[in-house]
Enzyme design. Sequence first.
Site, PDB file in Angstrom:
ATOM      1  CG  HIS A   1     -10.164  -3.433   7.577  1.00  0.00           C
ATOM      2  ND1 HIS A   1      -9.459  -4.107   8.762  1.00  0.00           N
ATOM      3  CD2 HIS A   1     -11.434  -4.226   7.544  1.00  0.00           C
ATOM      4  CE1 HIS A   1      -9.930  -5.103   9.105  1.00  0.00           C
ATOM      5  NE2 HIS A   1     -11.217  -5.397   8.469  1.00  0.00           N
TER       6      HIS A   1
ATOM      7  CG  ASN B   1      -2.168  -1.095   1.017  1.00  0.00           C
ATOM      8  OD1 ASN B   1      -3.027  -0.437   0.093  1.00  0.00           O
ATOM      9  ND2 ASN B   1      -2.373  -2.006   1.525  1.00  0.00           N
TER      10      ASN B   1
HETATM   11  C1  GAR Z   1      -3.213  -4.948   3.817  1.00  0.00           C
HETATM   12  O1  GAR Z   1      -3.796  -5.718   3.337  1.00  0.00           O
HETATM   13  C2  GAR Z   1      -3.864  -3.763   4.717  1.00  0.00           C
HETATM   14  O2  GAR Z   1      -5.467  -3.837   4.362  1.00  0.00           O
HETATM   15  C3  GAR Z   1      -3.943  -4.776   6.116  1.00  0.00           C
HETATM   16  O3  GAR Z   1      -2.791  -5.306   6.113  1.00  0.00           O
HETATM   17  C4  GAR Z   1      -2.111  -5.454   4.722  1.00  0.00           C
HETATM   18  C5  GAR Z   1      -0.899  -4.845   4.754  1.00  0.00           C
HETATM   19  O4  GAR Z   1      -0.199  -4.985   3.341  1.00  0.00           O
HETATM   20  N1  GAR Z   1      -4.315  -3.931   7.086  1.00  0.00           N
HETATM   21  C6  GAR Z   1      -5.166  -4.487   8.181  1.00  0.00           C
HETATM   22  O5  GAR Z   1      -5.378  -5.857   8.204  1.00  0.00           O
HETATM   23  C7  GAR Z   1      -5.478  -3.546   9.381  1.00  0.00           C
HETATM   24  N2  GAR Z   1      -6.466  -4.031  10.038  1.00  0.00           N
HETATM   25  P1  GAR Z   1       1.014  -4.109   2.823  1.00  0.00           P
HETATM   26  O6  GAR Z   1       2.208  -3.932   4.053  1.00  0.00           O
HETATM   27  O7  GAR Z   1       1.476  -4.873   1.519  1.00  0.00           O
HETATM   28  O8  GAR Z   1       0.283  -2.834   2.479  1.00  0.00           O
END
Ligand code: GAR
Length: 197
Positions: free
Chosen positions: A110, A14
């Site tokens: 989320h 992200n």
């Molecule tokens: C993502 O899927 C985000 O939506 C989730 O963690 C992942 C991080 O991925 N967040 C949560 O679950 C918050 N409750 P990334 O480090 O590749 O962006």
Amino acid sequence: MLNIVVCVSGGGTNLQAIIDGISAGTIRNTRIVGVISNNAGAYALKRAEQNDIPGFCISPKNYESRADFNQALMDKLAQLNPDLIVLAGFLVILPQQMIATYRDKIINIHPSLIPSFCGTGYYGLKVHEEALKRGVKVTGATVHYVDEGTDTGKIIFQKAVEVLEGDTPEVLQKRVMEQAEWIILPKAIDEIAMKEN
Ligand code: GAR
């Protein structure tokens, strides 16, 4: 110019979507002034380094108490002085003081359609495991403001994603990222940045 701090814990896809959005001009009027990770090994810190963005590790492991960790986090934020804090996979319970100090200035991504599969214990892959267990046919992602509750703040954007026959949590997680998270998080930042002007 909207100065943002991105808080991360893991891979940072992200964060990458934000970096790419800024270079492509789909996120306007925005600068990343720092990336904060609670995890020294987070690949997200590498992404920051590769893009000449100041990266900081503030880990609870390096502090004697939770209060000391919270203070270090608050001090770093005060130093960076962001207009907006973006939680992009930041798997840390925020200090109450941070929520109060930066009210309406923290957003979170989320990986579900809130109010489904959210709240305490629902993070990362776990969210997709539970969605598959329940047998939902549609899931998605939500960008929302952060308040005192867990995933209870005002919703900014949501995007639905289809669950397909044979999905594993990993496959579904990737589809939700590609088709929802990497789109609505940059879009929310752009919208907030354009309102600042
Ligand atoms: C993502 O899927 C985000 O939506 C989730 O963690 C992942 C991080 O991925 N967040 C949560 O679950 C918050 N409750 P990334 O480090 O590749 O962006």
